[in-house]
Design a protein around this motif. Structure first.
Motif, PDB file in Angstrom:
ATOM      1  N   ASN A 286      -3.157   1.777  -7.682  1.00 26.36           N
ATOM      2  CA  ASN A 286      -3.344   1.697  -6.234  1.00 26.36           C
ATOM      3  C   ASN A 286      -3.783   0.277  -5.884  1.00 26.36           C
ATOM      4  OD1 ASN A 286      -4.146   1.930  -3.549  1.00 26.36           O
ATOM      5  ND2 ASN A 286      -4.956   4.001  -3.813  1.00 26.36           N
ATOM      6  N   THR A 307       2.300   7.297 -10.395  1.00 21.75           N
ATOM      7  CA  THR A 307       2.014   7.080  -8.978  1.00 21.75           C
ATOM      8  C   THR A 307       1.750   5.605  -8.724  1.00 21.75           C
ATOM      9  OG1 THR A 307       1.052   9.298  -8.722  1.00 21.75           O
ATOM     10  CG2 THR A 307       0.475   7.646  -7.057  1.00 21.75           C
ATOM     11  N   LYS A 309       0.872   3.095  -5.417  1.00 21.21           N
ATOM     12  CA  LYS A 309       0.567   2.952  -3.999  1.00 21.21           C
ATOM     13  C   LYS A 309       0.251   1.491  -3.704  1.00 21.21           C
ATOM     14  CE  LYS A 309      -1.481   7.598  -3.598  1.00 21.21           C
ATOM     15  NZ  LYS A 309      -2.681   8.358  -3.178  1.00 21.21           N
ATOM     16  N   SER A 311      -0.574  -0.871  -0.277  1.00 20.68           N
ATOM     17  CA  SER A 311      -0.791  -0.783   1.172  1.00 20.68           C
ATOM     18  C   SER A 311      -1.531  -1.995   1.697  1.00 20.68           C
ATOM     19  CB  SER A 311      -1.566   0.500   1.521  1.00 20.68           C
ATOM     20  OG  SER A 311      -2.783   0.576   0.821  1.00 20.68           O
ATOM     21  N   GLU A 355       4.294   4.969  -2.703  1.00 23.23           N
ATOM     22  CA  GLU A 355       3.875   4.809  -1.315  1.00 23.23           C
ATOM     23  C   GLU A 355       3.701   3.324  -1.026  1.00 23.23           C
ATOM     24  OE1 GLU A 355       0.459   7.071  -0.209  1.00 23.23           O
ATOM     25  OE2 GLU A 355       1.157   8.906  -1.196  1.00 23.23           O
TER      26      GLU A 355
END
Length: 378
Positions: A286, A307, A309, A311, A355
């Motif tokens: 992340n 996963t 991510k 952002s 994401e």
């Protein structure tokens, strides 16, 4: 039982031998009162919270536990809270959790680092203890969780001073902290959180021999902050929330072979994030709010990644699946041969969730990647 009491001293605790759950003491009284409190006979007490500042906010308590909160009416200055007063509040050896806040002495009492006095201790929290400069808890073999928060006296935090049995370590808001050493000594460490350490430059896995130098602590032979590469075999989650920590520029944790989850947030020192420096066993990554981050390389090295991510990295232009040799160039990092932001086209077969949020300069994803995973682009 839950109760809140304002009193002038703690001596009235003397005969409360059945006291259990959490005991919170705000403020200080004179030494004689503390000696008469007879804290050592309270064998049912699980957690002791001592905050030398009666006006401090935040209880640091488990609300599910019974609680007695004592606020001492100020009779002496907060700055007069001293070694002898805290030493007199030595608890029963059955104590499991200890919190000490706004303590004004540079030395902790002997019982705080004595395995016989704290033979059941599992968690210690220090906050706003600006004069403490070392952590003499190496003999507390039952200690599993340590929190050091807003302790501005630390310039070097030597983790080799801690028990190797420590499982969780949280370091936050230490504004003068430049160097963390001995991380590799913590053989059982499972969770590491470091955040709001504004001048932190370097983390070393092994202990560091400190010598007199004209160079700032944390500078490597190349003049850059660095991390050494010794392994911690049990580290399973590394969470770094370095708010306004512009000195950290690399994360070479490639020997942390069981590292599964990494969070990099608000690390404005990163211009290039080289993922090939990480263990290939990483499962969750992340990355968020890195305002200067332009390039991510080596994503394809993470062949177990499930996963990803990314952002609010507003200047991120490029992600490459393989490592990239960086050379001097007049072109901005991230420009492809066609002058467009790009993502390399090697596939990660294990990736199931992607994401990307508010990365306006990052606009191209690899062919064949989107249909096979859960993807969110905003």
């Amino acid at each position: 039982m839950k109760a809140m009491v304002k009193v002038t001293n703690v001596a009235w605790l003397k005969d409360m031998t059945d006291l259990e759950g959490n005991l919170i003491i705000y403020g200080v009284s004179n030494l004689k009162d503390a000696q008469h409190a007879n804290m050592r006979n309270k064998c049912k007490l699980e957690a002791l919270h001592i905050n030398c500042n009666p006006y401090s906010k935040g209880d640091w308590v488990d609300p599910a536990k019974s609680m007695l909160k004592i606020t001492l009416k100020p009779r002496i200055s907060v700055h007069d809270a001293n070694f002898s007063w805290l030493e007199s509040l030595q608890p029963h050896p059955n104590l499991k959790k200890l919190v000490v806040g706004s303590y004004s002495s540079a030395t902790v009492p002997g019982w705080m680092c004595d395995p016989c006095s704290l033979q059941s201790i599992q968690k210690i929290s220090l906050y706003n203890c600006d004069k403490i400069k070392s952590l003499p808890f190496n003999n507390l073999h039952t200690l599993k969780h340590l929190v050091v928060s807003r302790c501005h006296g630390f310039r070097v935090l030597q983790l080799e001073q801690l028990s190797s049995q420590l499982e969780k370590l949280e370091i936050s808001g230490c504004d003068c902290l430049e160097l963390i050493t001995g991380l590799g000594n913590l053989d059982m460490l499972a969770t590491l959180k470091i955040f709001w350490c504004k001048v932190l430059k370097s983390i070393t896995m092994d202990r560091l021999k400190l010598v007199e130098s004209t160079e700032p602590i944390g500078d490597s032979s190349h003049g850059k902050p660095h991390f050494s590469r010794q392994s911690i075999s049990t580290l399973t989650r590394l969470e770094i929330l370095l708010y306004n920590c512009d000195k950290i520029q690399s994360l070479p944790f490639n020997n942390l072979h069981t590292l599964k989850h990494l969070v990099v947030r608000k690390c404005d020192g990163f211009r290039v994030l080289q993922l090939e420096q990480l263990s290939s066993q990483l499962d969750i990554l992340n990355i968020s709010d890195c305002r200067c981050l332009e390039l991510i390389t080596g994503l394809g090295n993470l062949d177990k990644l499930a996963t990803l991510k990314i952002s609010r990295c507003k200047v991120l232009k490029s992600i490459t699946m393989d490592g990239q040799q960086l050379v001097e160039s007049t072109e901005p990092i991230g420009d492809s041969s066609h002058g467009k932001p790009h993502i390399g086209r090697q596939n990660i077969s294990t990736l199931t969730r992607l994401e990307i949020e508010d990365c306006k300069l990052l606009c191209v994803l690899p062919d064949g990647l989107i249909p096979s995973i859960e993807t969110t682009l905003t």
